[in-house]
Design an enzyme around this catalytic site. Structure first.
Site, PDB file in Angstrom:
ATOM      1  N   SER A  23     -51.290  16.989  64.919  1.00 40.99           N
ATOM      2  CA  SER A  23     -52.045  17.034  63.662  1.00 40.99           C
ATOM      3  C   SER A  23     -51.655  18.241  62.811  1.00 40.99           C
ATOM      4  O   SER A  23     -52.315  18.529  61.804  1.00 40.99           O
ATOM      5  CB  SER A  23     -53.553  17.070  63.951  1.00 40.99           C
ATOM      6  OG  SER A  23     -53.889  18.215  64.704  1.00 40.99           O
ATOM      7  N   ASN A 107     -62.440  22.469  70.477  1.00 43.08           N
ATOM      8  CA  ASN A 107     -63.477  21.551  69.967  1.00 43.08           C
ATOM      9  C   ASN A 107     -64.450  22.254  69.010  1.00 43.08           C
ATOM     10  O   ASN A 107     -64.794  21.712  67.962  1.00 43.08           O
ATOM     11  CB  ASN A 107     -64.249  20.917  71.125  1.00 43.08           C
ATOM     12  CG  ASN A 107     -63.352  20.065  72.009  1.00 43.08           C
ATOM     13  OD1 ASN A 107     -62.195  19.820  71.654  1.00 43.08           O
ATOM     14  ND2 ASN A 107     -63.863  19.631  73.139  1.00 43.08           N
ATOM     15  N   THR A 152     -76.130  -4.527  27.422  1.00 45.11           N
ATOM     16  CA  THR A 152     -76.574  -4.913  28.760  1.00 45.11           C
ATOM     17  C   THR A 152     -75.797  -6.194  29.048  1.00 45.11           C
ATOM     18  O   THR A 152     -75.475  -6.937  28.107  1.00 45.11           O
ATOM     19  CB  THR A 152     -78.089  -5.179  28.844  1.00 45.11           C
ATOM     20  OG1 THR A 152     -78.405  -6.259  27.960  1.00 45.11           O
ATOM     21  CG2 THR A 152     -78.915  -3.957  28.429  1.00 45.11           C
ATOM     22  N   HIS A 153     -75.453  -6.419  30.295  1.00 45.43           N
ATOM     23  CA  HIS A 153     -74.566  -7.542  30.661  1.00 45.43           C
ATOM     24  C   HIS A 153     -73.226  -7.448  29.922  1.00 45.43           C
ATOM     25  O   HIS A 153     -72.579  -8.452  29.671  1.00 45.43           O
ATOM     26  CB  HIS A 153     -75.205  -8.905  30.368  1.00 45.43           C
ATOM     27  CG  HIS A 153     -76.599  -9.047  30.886  1.00 45.43           C
ATOM     28  ND1 HIS A 153     -76.909  -9.653  32.078  1.00 45.43           N
ATOM     29  CD2 HIS A 153     -77.780  -8.601  30.379  1.00 45.43           C
ATOM     30  CE1 HIS A 153     -78.225  -9.610  32.277  1.00 45.43           C
ATOM     31  NE2 HIS A 153     -78.787  -8.968  31.266  1.00 45.43           N
ATOM     32  N   SER A 274     -44.396   3.095  27.644  1.00 47.26           N
ATOM     33  CA  SER A 274     -43.780   2.040  28.436  1.00 47.26           C
ATOM     34  C   SER A 274     -42.271   2.210  28.385  1.00 47.26           C
ATOM     35  O   SER A 274     -41.724   2.650  27.368  1.00 47.26           O
ATOM     36  CB  SER A 274     -44.179   0.688  27.852  1.00 47.26           C
ATOM     37  OG  SER A 274     -43.213  -0.288  28.170  1.00 47.26           O
ATOM     38  N   LYS A 280     -46.129   1.179  23.109  1.00 48.16           N
ATOM     39  CA  LYS A 280     -47.263   1.278  24.034  1.00 48.16           C
ATOM     40  C   LYS A 280     -47.825   2.685  24.166  1.00 48.16           C
ATOM     41  O   LYS A 280     -47.118   3.672  24.150  1.00 48.16           O
ATOM     42  CB  LYS A 280     -46.870   0.767  25.435  1.00 48.16           C
ATOM     43  CG  LYS A 280     -46.716  -0.724  25.557  1.00 48.16           C
ATOM     44  CD  LYS A 280     -47.962  -1.528  25.221  1.00 48.16           C
ATOM     45  CE  LYS A 280     -49.013  -1.482  26.305  1.00 48.16           C
ATOM     46  NZ  LYS A 280     -48.662  -2.266  27.478  1.00 48.16           N
ATOM     47  N   ASN A 282     -50.501   3.825  26.951  1.00 51.23           N
ATOM     48  CA  ASN A 282     -51.308   3.304  28.056  1.00 51.23           C
ATOM     49  C   ASN A 282     -52.288   4.356  28.597  1.00 51.23           C
ATOM     50  O   ASN A 282     -51.921   5.516  28.751  1.00 51.23           O
ATOM     51  CB  ASN A 282     -50.397   2.825  29.194  1.00 51.23           C
ATOM     52  CG  ASN A 282     -49.521   1.652  28.752  1.00 51.23           C
ATOM     53  OD1 ASN A 282     -49.970   0.812  27.978  1.00 51.23           O
ATOM     54  ND2 ASN A 282     -48.289   1.628  29.215  1.00 51.23           N
ATOM     55  N   GLU A 287     -56.865   4.493  34.344  1.00 52.33           N
ATOM     56  CA  GLU A 287     -56.611   3.425  35.322  1.00 52.33           C
ATOM     57  C   GLU A 287     -56.464   3.992  36.727  1.00 52.33           C
ATOM     58  O   GLU A 287     -56.925   3.400  37.710  1.00 52.33           O
ATOM     59  CB  GLU A 287     -55.330   2.664  34.952  1.00 52.33           C
ATOM     60  CG  GLU A 287     -55.426   1.925  33.632  1.00 52.33           C
ATOM     61  CD  GLU A 287     -54.047   1.476  33.164  1.00 52.33           C
ATOM     62  OE1 GLU A 287     -53.573   0.436  33.638  1.00 52.33           O
ATOM     63  OE2 GLU A 287     -53.429   2.186  32.348  1.00 52.33           O
ATOM     64  N   GLN A 319     -60.200  13.505  65.494  1.00 52.10           N
ATOM     65  CA  GLN A 319     -59.112  14.250  64.845  1.00 52.10           C
ATOM     66  C   GLN A 319     -58.799  13.611  63.484  1.00 52.10           C
ATOM     67  O   GLN A 319     -58.411  14.286  62.543  1.00 52.10           O
ATOM     68  CB  GLN A 319     -57.860  14.222  65.730  1.00 52.10           C
ATOM     69  CG  GLN A 319     -56.627  14.797  65.068  1.00 52.10           C
ATOM     70  CD  GLN A 319     -55.512  15.057  66.079  1.00 52.10           C
ATOM     71  OE1 GLN A 319     -55.676  15.861  66.985  1.00 52.10           O
ATOM     72  NE2 GLN A 319     -54.401  14.360  65.931  1.00 52.10           N
ATOM     73  N   LYS A 322     -60.010  14.319  59.407  1.00 49.63           N
ATOM     74  CA  LYS A 322     -59.542  15.295  58.424  1.00 49.63           C
ATOM     75  C   LYS A 322     -58.649  14.725  57.324  1.00 49.63           C
ATOM     76  O   LYS A 322     -58.900  15.015  56.150  1.00 49.63           O
ATOM     77  CB  LYS A 322     -58.897  16.478  59.144  1.00 49.63           C
ATOM     78  CG  LYS A 322     -59.979  17.370  59.796  1.00 49.63           C
ATOM     79  CD  LYS A 322     -59.441  18.453  60.682  1.00 49.63           C
ATOM     80  CE  LYS A 322     -58.883  17.947  62.001  1.00 49.63           C
ATOM     81  NZ  LYS A 322     -59.910  17.234  62.833  1.00 49.63           N
TER      82      LYS A 322
HETATM   83  N1  ARG Z   1     -56.571  18.519  66.684  1.00 58.28           N
HETATM   84  C1  ARG Z   1     -57.795  18.352  67.356  1.00 58.28           C
HETATM   85  C2  ARG Z   1     -58.824  17.693  66.427  1.00 58.28           C
HETATM   86  O1  ARG Z   1     -58.646  17.758  65.263  1.00 58.28           O
HETATM   87  C3  ARG Z   1     -58.340  19.671  67.790  1.00 58.28           C
HETATM   88  C4  ARG Z   1     -59.287  19.568  68.948  1.00 58.28           C
HETATM   89  C5  ARG Z   1     -58.543  19.147  70.156  1.00 58.28           C
HETATM   90  N2  ARG Z   1     -59.394  19.105  71.273  1.00 58.28           N
HETATM   91  C6  ARG Z   1     -59.028  18.483  72.405  1.00 58.28           C
HETATM   92  N3  ARG Z   1     -59.886  18.496  73.361  1.00 58.28           N
HETATM   93  N4  ARG Z   1     -57.885  17.876  72.526  1.00 58.28           N
HETATM   94  O2  ARG Z   1     -59.772  17.102  66.851  1.00 58.28           O
END
Ligand code: ARG
Length: 464
Positions: A23, A107, A152-153, A274, A280, A282, A287, A319, A322
């Site tokens: 990660s 953790n 409205t509508h 365009s 154009k 745009n 959008e 994980q 994120k």
């Molecule tokens: N990259 C992990 C996460 O975002 C970090 C925690 C990892 N913990 C583990 N017990 N493998 O969750």
């Protein structure tokens, strides 16, 4: 790939498995929060005597060096940001780096990092919402006398002022600001010192690290603190709500810039051309805001699906909270900034709005209100005005084209004074009920909004 574990393993993960679990790329988004969390932890390890004062000072110094040298010096051949920082720290301070992970786990670390990161983003969101509201106020102040068909509508309903129309967005975002304050409460609590799930035998001081990091307090359950992701869901939900409202504005921009509407001209710097059609202009930015709302809503669904049925305690599934969190917040911040520019620089076409009110029957309710004011039950007035509308359609004219003659042909019982209530300007001018589109009511609304805007945060508008 370098790892923080492996002692018990006869064979390490295959390259593919290692890469699958990596990660580091997305973690780099909160590298700084990870280092700051470690600094607070290292200080606490020293002040509680779990490690010596000298060891603690060395760790802090090394971590501060990492802060100042920036993320480019962090290794990338690692599983995650926690490994990257610890390995880099080892290069700087030597073996004592191995003491940093005493009484903590990745953790509680990752949960701490994410909460710290989100807390900073909440501030950015607050200031982007303030800017967007400022752009609304600017246009609302300038367009108190500009009148357009309120719908409205999506059908012409009653005339309203443009100022009144735009101010509706102001209040929607005042509520988002209130929701941000709630999100901050949910986010600003410290998981640090929870360790893996069960706490730790070391005499740590969670109050100290919590204070050091500016959290409101340590979370009371280590098990809850390491497995909770509901604050991420709250953030994804709020980003979705903000985007849903921005997408409504964006869609109005798209519609209003068409030749059929012509209510709005966007400046060149907010439109695109365009590659084939030279004429154009745009409204791509609008959008894209409208379209990317789908990504942000999808991110909510993505994490909700991930979280469903996870047993208590940390699960690696989380994980993947994120990337959607980072993406949704970034998209929301960018969309707010672009929407603010569009709002501030929009060139509203008052004359086109006025033309579109012609013969659209949007003052029919005014006629019914007039009859009801003079004692007729509103239901009966509604019926009679329906006949007048029909009579006009048969004659191919609008309500404002009625003369004494045609009115009495259609219905001789309606007093001629009724003809005086059929202009859109008059219609708007009479709607002075609290929260209405009348000029004094709108002025009051703008004054309240301006007062609230000048205060810190996003107070509720009632009772104020
Ligand atoms: N990259 C992990 C996460 O975002 C970090 C925690 C990892 N913990 C583990 N017990 N493998 O969750």
């Amino acid at each position: 790939m370098r790892k923080l574990w492996g002692g018990a393993f006869g064979r390490l993960p295959s390259e593919r498995a290692a890469a699958f679990g990596q990660s580091i790329e997305s973690d780099l988004t909160f590298w700084e929060q990870d280092v700051r969390g470690s600094i607070a932890h290292a200080r606490m390890l020293g002040s509680t005597g779990i490690i010596s004062a000298e060891e603690s000072a060395n760790l802090v110094k090394g971590l501060e060096q990492i802060l100042s040298e920036g993320p480019d010096m962090l290794p990338r051949d690692v599983e995650d940001i926690h490994a990257a920082v610890e390995l880099r720290l080892g290069e700087i301070v030597g073996d004592v780096a191995g003491k940093l992970h005493t009484a903590r786990s990745r953790n509680d670390q990752v949960a701490t990092d994410a909460r710290l990161w989100l807390r900073d983003q909440i501030e950015l969101l607050e200031s982007e919402i303030k800017q967007w509201q400022a752009a609304i106020l600017k246009q609302a102040n300038a367009h108190q006398a500009t009148i357009l068909p309120g719908t409205t509508h999506q059908q012409h309903a009653q005339p309203i002022s443009l100022s009144y129309h735009l101010m509706a967005y102001f209040w929607a975002f005042q509520r988002h600001g209130m929701r941000l304050a709630h999100l901050k409460q949910m986010t600003n609590a410290s998981p640090l010192g929870s360790a893996a799930l069960a706490g730790t035998p070391f005499p740590i001081d969670r109050e100290q690290t919590s204070q050091d990091l500016g959290f409101d307090g340590p979370m009371p359950s280590a098990l809850d603190a390491t497995s909770d992701r509901s604050y991420v869901m709250d953030a994804l939900h709020l980003c979705s709500l903000i985007m849903l409202d921005l997408s409504r504005f964006a869609n109005e921009v798209v519609l209003w810039t068409t030749p059929e509407f012509g209510f709005l001209k966007l400046p060149d710097h907010l439109t695109t051309g365009s590659s084939i059609m030279p004429q154009k202009r745009n409204p791509d930015m609008a959008e894209l805001i409208r379209g990317r709302t789908g990504i942000v809503v999808g991110n909510w669904v993505s994490l909700a699906t991930t979280m469903k049925g996870l047993v208590m305690g940390y699960n690696r599934d989380t994980q993947d909270d994120k990337p959607p969190l980072f993406a949704s917040v970034e998209l929301t911040l960018d969309s707010l900034a672009i929407a603010s520019e569009m709002m501030a620089d929009a060139d509203f076409q008052a004359d086109r709005m006025k033309v579109s009110l012609h013969a659209d029957f949007s003052t029919a309710t005014d006629l019914a209100d007039y009859l009801a004011t003079n004692g007729m039950p509103f239901r009966q007035a509604h019926e009679i005005v329906g006949q007048v509308v029909r009579g006009c359609i048969e004659r191919n004219i609008g309500l404002e084209d009625l003369t004494e003659q045609t009115l009495s042909e259609i219905n001789p019982d309606i007093p001629v004074e009724a003809l005086g209530v059929l202009s859109p300007e008059g219609s708007v001018a009479r709607k002075e009920s609290y929260g209405g589109t009348g000029p004094k009511a709108v002025e009051k609304q703008i004054a309240l909004a301006t007062e609230l805007w000048n205060l810190d945060g996003f107070p509720r508008p009632y009772p104020f």
